[in-house]
Each structure stands twice: as structure tokens, then as C-alpha cells.
Design an enzyme around this catalytic site. Structure first.
Site, PDB file in Angstrom:
ATOM      1  N   ARG A 186       0.852  -1.197   0.000  1.00  0.00           N
ATOM      2  CA  ARG A 186       0.000   0.000   0.000  1.00  0.00           C
ATOM      3  C   ARG A 186       0.883   1.240   0.000  1.00  0.00           C
ATOM      4  NH1 ARG A 186      -2.432  -1.306   6.021  1.00  0.00           N
ATOM      5  NH2 ARG A 186      -0.543  -0.949   7.206  1.00  0.00           N
ATOM      6  N   THR A 215       3.124   4.075   1.095  1.00  0.00           N
ATOM      7  CA  THR A 215       3.989   4.206   2.282  1.00  0.00           C
ATOM      8  C   THR A 215       4.551   5.613   2.446  1.00  0.00           C
ATOM      9  OG1 THR A 215       5.979   3.652   1.038  1.00  0.00           O
ATOM     10  CG2 THR A 215       4.785   1.807   2.054  1.00  0.00           C
ATOM     11  N   TRP A 221      12.777   3.693 -11.139  1.00  0.00           N
ATOM     12  CA  TRP A 221      12.024   3.491 -12.384  1.00  0.00           C
ATOM     13  C   TRP A 221      12.796   4.007 -13.590  1.00  0.00           C
ATOM     14  CZ3 TRP A 221       8.646  -0.046 -12.740  1.00  0.00           C
ATOM     15  CH2 TRP A 221       7.835  -0.374 -11.641  1.00  0.00           C
ATOM     16  N   SER A 243       5.895  -1.624 -18.040  1.00  0.00           N
ATOM     17  CA  SER A 243       4.929  -0.530 -17.876  1.00  0.00           C
ATOM     18  C   SER A 243       3.678  -1.033 -17.153  1.00  0.00           C
ATOM     19  CB  SER A 243       4.565   0.035 -19.255  1.00  0.00           C
ATOM     20  OG  SER A 243       3.446   0.880 -19.158  1.00  0.00           O
ATOM     21  N   HIS A 297       4.446  -1.407 -13.494  1.00  0.00           N
ATOM     22  CA  HIS A 297       4.489  -0.056 -12.909  1.00  0.00           C
ATOM     23  C   HIS A 297       3.063   0.449 -12.667  1.00  0.00           C
ATOM     24  CE1 HIS A 297       6.612   4.151 -13.209  1.00  0.00           C
ATOM     25  NE2 HIS A 297       6.041   3.942 -12.039  1.00  0.00           N
ATOM     26  N   ARG A 308      -2.223   9.853 -11.913  1.00  0.00           N
ATOM     27  CA  ARG A 308      -1.402   8.829 -12.562  1.00  0.00           C
ATOM     28  C   ARG A 308      -2.024   8.296 -13.847  1.00  0.00           C
ATOM     29  NH1 ARG A 308       2.371   6.780  -8.583  1.00  0.00           N
ATOM     30  NH2 ARG A 308       1.945   7.659  -6.538  1.00  0.00           N
ATOM     31  N   CYS A 354      12.657   1.900   0.325  1.00  0.00           N
ATOM     32  CA  CYS A 354      11.543   1.557   1.229  1.00  0.00           C
ATOM     33  C   CYS A 354      11.443   0.037   1.299  1.00  0.00           C
ATOM     34  CB  CYS A 354      10.260   2.163   0.670  1.00  0.00           C
ATOM     35  SG  CYS A 354       8.744   1.414   1.281  1.00  0.00           S
ATOM     36  N   CYS A 359       8.258  -1.559  -0.076  1.00  0.00           N
ATOM     37  CA  CYS A 359       8.238  -1.482  -1.545  1.00  0.00           C
ATOM     38  C   CYS A 359       9.250  -2.478  -2.121  1.00  0.00           C
ATOM     39  CB  CYS A 359       8.598  -0.075  -2.024  1.00  0.00           C
ATOM     40  SG  CYS A 359       7.724   1.235  -1.154  1.00  0.00           S
TER      41      CYS A 359
END
Length: 428
Positions: A150, A152, A163, A212, A215, A247, A354, A357
Site C-alpha cells: 500500500r 507508504t 524506475w 509498464s 508499474h 497517474r 523503502c 516497496c
């Protein structure tokens, strides 16, 4: 606005939505909540191999709580990572010897040899991922249900660097072709980029779309499980429509958002295809989802097979025969490049600052890597004997857990899209 036909496929968005949201999603979630699939062993302490970076995220929600050793089911801890009948019998021997939860030093000589044999096999197999060494003292079990993916708060230059490194250095893209919406650059609405993408071979285009799509999936999870309230009395997570629109909205992303979402559906098709192909491996009577709880293990295997048969019944599968189909020598070279690029991306996950993540990044890249391994091992899977060990094609428990959890994340993304559609409709 994301509807209709998907490029490079015979499928459309509506068919996937109906299949996922009404047939597959709930069954898959039930499977992923079982003991076999909720515990994933991971090393979150590996240093970043590409740049010196000790900056770890100090935000509370970035932390990962490892699982106390005695909370992991005995069968999973037993060292019997390969689930042939022989390995299960060996695990039972260990149980009788009251050594089940012990480290490898306590395993019988025969079991140690079996584990070594399998490790050598896995090292030589056609792997798309830089897998963690699960025997490393730094590798710990994590309960995925207690560490959900989720939002963070991890963002900004560090996240962008990850990325950017993935897209710029690992997606076959030449430096002079600028990515759409890449920060700080003149952007021509992605015209040059998409002209380039259309001109490359289907394999390189597929590679870009998979990354992609991954992502996009991660960004949907962050938008759907956003920290909406953080007070001393409670934390509240839920859908953040503004974050989602930033996004993916067509206007705000200058047409880029819907393309990203279509790439998510492409990724869904690739992983679904892998599940439909790997059925013979799991169908063998000797294969068990071994946790030590016999009746529950049998129940979960039945559910697993039900999901795989469902995957097989999907009417509009991606045709992987369109990949690497040209000149044999050229195809082999391209496949190797594809594999090495993907392996590199799995290594980049050790640079994510993170930890939560990083955990989900590692799991999802290993899951996609396992799906690719399955798709490119079709001949070996067809030769799997109905009983006895499958020496030609093998999956470790780690790969199995990653494969299904990674697909679970994509399935969740498709389901969350439906929720966002409904919220946006009601707002109009």
C-alpha cells in the site's frame, strides 16, 4: 475510457474484467490467504549492486515486520523446499526426529544431498530472476498478509531513480528516444517514443509493455490503499481518487494513463497464460502444497488446481508462439538479451529504499520472471512424467509463492480499476 481491443493480442479489456472480477479474483484471494502462500522468504538486507546508496526510508509505513521463526508452519520451515513425494517423505522423517524446525545442519545426510541436488538444478535452469539465497542468514520469512502492499509515502527522487534506471537502461530503448512524460524534458506527447516502439520487434515491445504494466499495477495499489487518515487513535487506508487521476487520467497524463492501463491488461494476459501452461507440473499426485497440515494442504491443492483449470478455460489467451519465432539463431540471441535485461531489473529491486516497496518489488519481479520461465519451458513441461520427480522442469517453493502472489497483485489491480470506475461515475 480503457476499453476494447489490446494491441499484440486477440483479447479485449471487457473479457478480462468479466473473467477476473466474477470468476477468478475471490478464489485466488482465498488461496493466497492460506499458509503455504502467505509466507515468503526474502533477504531485504542485500546492498544495491548498481550505485552506492545507504539512504533507507525512515517512514514508519516503509518497515517490514519479519515473521518470528516459530510462527512459520513446520512444513514450510523443514528445509523440504522441493515437493516431490520423496522430499515429503524425508520431511516426515525429520518430523519424527523432532528436528523439523531446525537449521540445515540438523537435516539428515540424504535430505542435505537432495536439497543440494535441487539447488544445482535451479542454478542451471533458464532463470529470468536474480533470486535471493534463502539459506543466507539475512533471509527471513515475511507474512505477506501482515505486510500488505500500500502507499507508504516513499516517493520523490529516490523512487524516480529506480524506475528511470529500469526504463532507460533495461527496456532496449535508445538514449535519444525520450520517454513520454519523463520529468524535465521537452515532450512531444510521446510521438517519437511510440513511433520507435511501433517499429521495434514484438518481443522488445512486449518487454516494455510488461514493465509498464507492472508499474501501472503498483501505482493502482498505492492509489487504492492510500493513507487517508493518520491520527493517534487510528490509521485509515482507502481509495484516493485524486492520486489515481494524477497517474491515469487521460487529460492529466496527456493520453499516457490509458496506455499504461492497457499495458496492465497485457501483463495480466502473459501471467494468466503461464498459469494455464504450468498445470501438468501441479497436477501430479506427488506434488503437495506441504505445510504439515495434511487435510488443509489437500484442500488448498484442490483450490489451486481449480484456479489453474479456470485459467486454462480462458477463451482469448495470449499466443506466446508469436515471440522468438523468427530465425533460430537471432531468436536465441534475442531471448538471452530478454532474460538478462529482466534479470537486471530483478537486481535493481535491491536498490529500493523503502523496505515494504522492496519486498513487493522483489516478489512481483520474481513472479513475472517465473511466468516467463514457464512460457519458455513449454517443451520441458510437456515431458513431465505423471509420477516421480520432474527433473527437466522444476519450480522452487519461492517461485511458486511469487508466481501466484504476483498474479494476485495484478488480479487485484484489475478489480480495483472497477472500483475506481464506479467512484468516478458517481462523482460525475
Amino acid at each position: 475510457q480503457v476499453t476494447g481491443h489490446l494491441d499484440d493480442c486477440t483479447c479485449d479489456v471487457e473479457t478480462i474484467d468479466a473473467f477476473n472480477n466474477y470468476k477468478l479474483f475471490h478464489r485466488l484471494n482465498e488461496l493466497l490467504e492460506s499458509d503455504y502462500f502467505r509466507y515468503y522468504k526474502v533477504n531485504l538486507k542485500k546492498p544495491c549492486p548498481f550505485w552506492n546508496d545507504n539512504s533507507h526510508c525512515g517512514i514508519r509505513d516503509c518497515a517490514v515486520k519479519p515473521c518470528p521463526y516459530d510462527k512459520v508452519p513446520d512444513g514450510i520451515r523443514s528445509g523440504s523446499y522441493k515437493y516431490s513425494e520423496k522430499a515429503n517423505n524425508l520431511a516426515e522423517e525429520c518430523e519424527e526426529a523432532k528436528r523439523l524446525g531446525a537449521v540445515d545442519g540438523f537435516l539428515s545426510k540424504e535430505t542435505q544431498e537432495a536439497v543440494l541436488q535441487w539447488t544445482q538444478h535451479d542454478d542451471s535452469s533458464d532463470s529470468f530472476c536474480e533470486a535471493d539465497d534463502i539459506y543466507s542468514p539475512d533471509a527471513e520469512y515475511v507474512d505477506l498478509l501482515l505486510n500488505p502492499e500500500r502507499y507508504t509515502g516513499y516517493k520523490g527522487p529516490d523512487a524516480w531513480k529506480i524506475w528511470n534506471s529500469i526504463y532507460e537502461e533495461n527496456c532496449f530503448k535508445p538514449q535519444n528516444v525520450k520517454r513520454p512524460l519523463a520529468s524535465g524534458r521537452g515532450d512531444d506527447g510521446g510521438h517519437t517514443f511510440y513511433k520507435w516502439l511501433k517499429g521495434v520487434c514484438v518481443e522488445k515491445r512486449a518487454f516494455y509493455k510488461l514493465i509498464s504494466g507492472l508499474h501501472a499495477s503498483i501505482n493502482i495499489h498505492l492509489s487504492a490503499r492510500y493513507l487517508l487518515q493518520d491520527t493517534w487513535s487510528e490509521k485509515k487506508w482507502g481509495p484516493n481518487v485524486t492520486e489515481f487521476q494524477q497517474r491515469f487520467d487521460e487529460v492529466l497524463t496527456r493520453g499516457e494513463g490509458p496506455r499504461r492501463l492497457k499495458n496492465l491488461y497485457f501483463l495480466y494476459l502473459i501471467e494468466l497464460r503461464a498459469l494455464s501452461k504450468v498445470l501438468p507440473f501441479f497436477e501430479r499426485p506427488g506434488f503437495q502444497l506441504y505445510t504439515g497440515n495434511k487435510s488443509h494442504d489437500a484442500e488448498m491443492k484442490n483450490l489451486l488446481l481449480e484456479i489453474l483449470h479456470l485459467a486454462k478455460s480462458f477463451p482469448l489467451h495470449f499466443d506466446e508462439n508469436s515471440l522468438f519465432a523468427g530465425n533460430k539463431k537471432e531468436a536465441a540471441k534475442l531471448k538471452e538479451e530478454f532474460r538478462l535485461h529482466f534479470k537486471n531489473i530483478s537486481k535493481i529491486m535491491d536498490c529500493v529504499g523503502c523496505f515494504k516497496c522492496r519486498l513487493w518489488g522483489k516478489l512481483q519481479t520474481q513472479g513475472l520472471g517465473t511466468a516467463l520461465k514457464i512460457l519458455f519451458s513449454e517443451n520441458l513441461i510437456e515431458k513431465i512424467p505423471e509420477s516421480g520427480p520432474s527433473y527437466g522442469f522444476q519450480l522452487t517453493r519461492q517461485e511458486i509463492v511469487a508466481l501466484f502472489n504476483a498474479f494476485g497483485r495484478i488480479s487485484t489491480s484489475v478489480r480495483e480499476l472497477e472500483n475506481f470506475r464506479n467512484i468516478l461515475r458517481n462523482m460525475q
